[in-house]
Motif scaffolding. Structure first.
Motif, PDB file in Angstrom:
ATOM      1  N   VAL A 170      46.611  46.049  41.251  1.00 19.81           N
ATOM      2  CA  VAL A 170      45.934  47.244  41.721  1.00 19.81           C
ATOM      3  C   VAL A 170      44.499  46.804  41.993  1.00 19.81           C
ATOM      4  O   VAL A 170      43.887  46.116  41.181  1.00 19.81           O
ATOM      5  N   ILE A 171      43.969  47.198  43.139  1.00 25.14           N
ATOM      6  CA  ILE A 171      42.612  46.808  43.510  1.00 25.14           C
ATOM      7  C   ILE A 171      41.700  48.009  43.283  1.00 25.14           C
ATOM      8  O   ILE A 171      41.923  49.078  43.846  1.00 25.14           O
ATOM      9  N   LEU A 172      40.693  47.822  42.436  1.00 25.30           N
ATOM     10  CA  LEU A 172      39.712  48.870  42.165  1.00 25.30           C
ATOM     11  C   LEU A 172      38.430  48.546  42.922  1.00 25.30           C
ATOM     12  O   LEU A 172      37.998  47.392  42.959  1.00 25.30           O
ATOM     13  N   TYR A 173      37.801  49.582  43.476  1.00 27.43           N
ATOM     14  CA  TYR A 173      36.611  49.406  44.312  1.00 27.43           C
ATOM     15  C   TYR A 173      35.556  50.426  43.892  1.00 27.43           C
ATOM     16  O   TYR A 173      35.861  51.608  43.723  1.00 27.43           O
ATOM     17  N   ASP A 174      34.319  49.972  43.732  1.00 26.31           N
ATOM     18  CA  ASP A 174      33.256  50.881  43.293  1.00 26.31           C
ATOM     19  C   ASP A 174      32.251  51.222  44.394  1.00 26.31           C
ATOM     20  O   ASP A 174      31.214  51.804  44.129  1.00 26.31           O
ATOM     21  N   GLY A 175      32.551  50.832  45.614  1.00 25.66           N
ATOM     22  CA  GLY A 175      31.632  51.082  46.717  1.00 25.66           C
ATOM     23  C   GLY A 175      30.912  49.824  47.172  1.00 25.66           C
ATOM     24  O   GLY A 175      30.427  49.758  48.298  1.00 25.66           O
ATOM     25  N   GLU A 176      30.841  48.828  46.296  1.00 26.03           N
ATOM     26  CA  GLU A 176      30.224  47.536  46.629  1.00 26.03           C
ATOM     27  C   GLU A 176      31.095  46.361  46.215  1.00 26.03           C
ATOM     28  O   GLU A 176      31.172  45.364  46.904  1.00 26.03           O
ATOM     29  N   TYR A 216      38.917  60.381  41.441  1.00 31.58           N
ATOM     30  CA  TYR A 216      38.710  58.926  41.424  1.00 31.58           C
ATOM     31  C   TYR A 216      39.769  58.166  42.224  1.00 31.58           C
ATOM     32  O   TYR A 216      39.796  56.943  42.208  1.00 31.58           O
ATOM     33  N   ARG A 217      40.621  58.869  42.914  1.00 27.72           N
ATOM     34  CA  ARG A 217      41.693  58.198  43.664  1.00 27.72           C
ATOM     35  C   ARG A 217      41.155  57.300  44.767  1.00 27.72           C
ATOM     36  O   ARG A 217      41.791  56.337  45.147  1.00 27.72           O
ATOM     37  N   ASN A 218      39.957  57.604  45.268  1.00 25.09           N
ATOM     38  CA  ASN A 218      39.367  56.748  46.302  1.00 25.09           C
ATOM     39  C   ASN A 218      38.897  55.411  45.733  1.00 25.09           C
ATOM     40  O   ASN A 218      38.524  54.519  46.481  1.00 25.09           O
ATOM     41  N   ARG A 219      38.923  55.256  44.422  1.00 28.91           N
ATOM     42  CA  ARG A 219      38.520  53.990  43.784  1.00 28.91           C
ATOM     43  C   ARG A 219      39.652  52.961  43.785  1.00 28.91           C
ATOM     44  O   ARG A 219      39.427  51.792  43.520  1.00 28.91           O
ATOM     45  N   VAL A 220      40.868  53.404  44.051  1.00 36.91           N
ATOM     46  CA  VAL A 220      42.007  52.497  44.172  1.00 36.91           C
ATOM     47  C   VAL A 220      42.243  52.286  45.658  1.00 36.91           C
ATOM     48  O   VAL A 220      42.497  53.234  46.388  1.00 36.91           O
ATOM     49  N   VAL A 221      42.096  51.022  46.100  1.00 38.42           N
ATOM     50  CA  VAL A 221      42.208  50.722  47.521  1.00 38.42           C
ATOM     51  C   VAL A 221      43.396  49.806  47.783  1.00 38.42           C
ATOM     52  O   VAL A 221      43.870  49.103  46.890  1.00 38.42           O
ATOM     53  N   GLU A 222      43.844  49.820  49.023  1.00 41.14           N
ATOM     54  CA  GLU A 222      45.014  49.029  49.400  1.00 41.14           C
ATOM     55  C   GLU A 222      44.677  47.563  49.644  1.00 41.14           C
ATOM     56  O   GLU A 222      45.453  46.669  49.333  1.00 41.14           O
ATOM     57  N   LYS A 223      43.487  47.312  50.222  1.00 42.18           N
ATOM     58  CA  LYS A 223      43.061  45.944  50.538  1.00 42.18           C
ATOM     59  C   LYS A 223      41.690  45.692  49.933  1.00 42.18           C
ATOM     60  O   LYS A 223      40.902  46.627  49.771  1.00 42.18           O
ATOM     61  N   PRO A 224      41.383  44.432  49.593  1.00 44.44           N
ATOM     62  CA  PRO A 224      40.084  44.134  48.994  1.00 44.44           C
ATOM     63  C   PRO A 224      38.926  44.486  49.931  1.00 44.44           C
ATOM     64  O   PRO A 224      38.986  44.217  51.121  1.00 44.44           O
ATOM     65  N   VAL A 225      37.901  45.113  49.375  1.00 43.95           N
ATOM     66  CA  VAL A 225      36.706  45.496  50.119  1.00 43.95           C
ATOM     67  C   VAL A 225      35.500  45.073  49.288  1.00 43.95           C
ATOM     68  O   VAL A 225      35.508  45.190  48.071  1.00 43.95           O
ATOM     69  N   GLY A 226      34.474  44.579  49.938  1.00 44.21           N
ATOM     70  CA  GLY A 226      33.268  44.195  49.217  1.00 44.21           C
ATOM     71  C   GLY A 226      33.420  42.865  48.503  1.00 44.21           C
ATOM     72  O   GLY A 226      34.328  42.078  48.768  1.00 44.21           O
ATOM     73  N   VAL A 227      32.549  42.647  47.562  1.00 45.72           N
ATOM     74  CA  VAL A 227      32.470  41.378  46.830  1.00 45.72           C
ATOM     75  C   VAL A 227      33.435  41.401  45.645  1.00 45.72           C
ATOM     76  O   VAL A 227      33.465  42.377  44.892  1.00 45.72           O
ATOM     77  N   PHE A 228      34.210  40.324  45.470  1.00 47.73           N
ATOM     78  CA  PHE A 228      35.100  40.252  44.309  1.00 47.73           C
ATOM     79  C   PHE A 228      34.272  40.050  43.051  1.00 47.73           C
ATOM     80  O   PHE A 228      33.337  39.258  43.015  1.00 47.73           O
ATOM     81  N   THR A 229      34.631  40.793  41.999  1.00 47.60           N
ATOM     82  CA  THR A 229      33.980  40.677  40.692  1.00 47.60           C
ATOM     83  C   THR A 229      35.078  40.589  39.638  1.00 47.60           C
ATOM     84  O   THR A 229      36.051  41.337  39.696  1.00 47.60           O
ATOM     85  N   PHE A 230      34.900  39.700  38.670  1.00 44.67           N
ATOM     86  CA  PHE A 230      35.888  39.596  37.597  1.00 44.67           C
ATOM     87  C   PHE A 230      35.886  40.873  36.763  1.00 44.67           C
ATOM     88  O   PHE A 230      34.879  41.579  36.662  1.00 44.67           O
ATOM     89  N   TRP A 231      37.046  41.167  36.169  1.00 44.59           N
ATOM     90  CA  TRP A 231      37.252  42.415  35.448  1.00 44.59           C
ATOM     91  C   TRP A 231      36.160  42.733  34.421  1.00 44.59           C
ATOM     92  O   TRP A 231      35.637  43.860  34.411  1.00 44.59           O
ATOM     93  N   PRO A 232      35.784  41.838  33.515  1.00 41.88           N
ATOM     94  CA  PRO A 232      34.779  42.217  32.503  1.00 41.88           C
ATOM     95  C   PRO A 232      33.459  42.709  33.123  1.00 41.88           C
ATOM     96  O   PRO A 232      32.899  43.708  32.678  1.00 41.88           O
ATOM     97  N   ALA A 233      33.000  42.044  34.153  1.00 43.71           N
ATOM     98  CA  ALA A 233      31.753  42.455  34.804  1.00 43.71           C
ATOM     99  C   ALA A 233      31.943  43.771  35.553  1.00 43.71           C
ATOM    100  O   ALA A 233      31.051  44.633  35.559  1.00 43.71           O
ATOM    101  N   PHE A 234      33.097  43.958  36.179  1.00 39.15           N
ATOM    102  CA  PHE A 234      33.386  45.198  36.904  1.00 39.15           C
ATOM    103  C   PHE A 234      33.428  46.373  35.924  1.00 39.15           C
ATOM    104  O   PHE A 234      32.879  47.440  36.199  1.00 39.15           O
ATOM    105  N   LEU A 235      34.068  46.188  34.784  1.00 41.62           N
ATOM    106  CA  LEU A 235      34.157  47.236  33.768  1.00 41.62           C
ATOM    107  C   LEU A 235      32.770  47.609  33.257  1.00 41.62           C
ATOM    108  O   LEU A 235      32.432  48.790  33.150  1.00 41.62           O
ATOM    109  N   GLU A 236      31.960  46.620  32.969  1.00 44.53           N
ATOM    110  CA  GLU A 236      30.598  46.872  32.479  1.00 44.53           C
ATOM    111  C   GLU A 236      29.775  47.609  33.540  1.00 44.53           C
ATOM    112  O   GLU A 236      29.055  48.544  33.239  1.00 44.53           O
ATOM    113  N   ARG A 237      29.906  47.200  34.760  1.00 48.35           N
ATOM    114  CA  ARG A 237      29.157  47.785  35.877  1.00 48.35           C
ATOM    115  C   ARG A 237      29.558  49.252  36.123  1.00 48.35           C
ATOM    116  O   ARG A 237      28.756  50.045  36.590  1.00 48.35           O
ATOM    117  N   ASN A 238      30.809  49.598  35.822  1.00 39.96           N
ATOM    118  CA  ASN A 238      31.348  50.922  36.133  1.00 39.96           C
ATOM    119  C   ASN A 238      31.753  51.707  34.892  1.00 39.96           C
ATOM    120  O   ASN A 238      32.650  52.554  34.947  1.00 39.96           O
TER     121      ASN A 238
END
Length: 136
Positions: free
Chosen positions: A61-67, A84-106
């Motif tokens: 599942v690809i999660l996207y936070d706008g960046e 929050y359904r718009n946070r799950v996207v079909e294709k990668p968008v923006g910069v890839f971030t590893f899960w721990p950093a993405f979780l902390e950021r969001n």
């Protein structure tokens, strides 16, 4: 001191001698360095690119936070409110971030907790208890 015999005209040569003309013919028939480089750079790579069917993105599942975006295993999103359904996207968008950093950021909209094995196996009672425990 023993006498060293004088060289004889009949002795066979120790090695073959190539004339300059013969050497030019041999060199002309072979590939030059530029020919070899051209051939090496125009051939297709030996290893084929991996199939997109086996891609991590296809199995996640690809999660996207706008960046930034990250991937989580299929089945790991347990609750997804409509807002929050718009946070799950079909294709990668923006910069890839590893899960721990993405979780902390969001952390304002995203949470993570360990799921008991019984819940993962489908035990609804454990799922409800876990949801209450995490304020859902």
């Amino acid at each position: 001191m023993p006498a060293i015999p004088a060289p004889s005209a009949n002795l066979a040569q120790a090695r073959d001698v190539v004339t300059e003309e013969e050497l030019k013919k041999v060199a002309k028939s072979g590939s030059t360095l530029s020919d070899m480089l051209a051939k090496a750079t125009t051939q297709a790579p030996v290893a084929a690119r991996p199939s997109m069917e086996s891609s991590l993105y296809r199995k996640s599942v690809i999660l996207y936070d706008g960046e930034h975006h990250t991937v989580v295993p299929v089945g790991s999103v347990l609750q997804l409110p409509a807002g929050y359904r718009n946070r799950v996207v079909e294709k990668p968008v923006g910069v890839f971030t590893f899960w721990p950093a993405f979780l902390e950021r969001n952390a304002a909209w995203l949470g993570a907790w360990e799921v008991p094995l019984r819940m993962a196996e489908g035990d609804e009672a454990v799922a409800k208890k876990s949801a209450r425990h995490h304020g859902q």
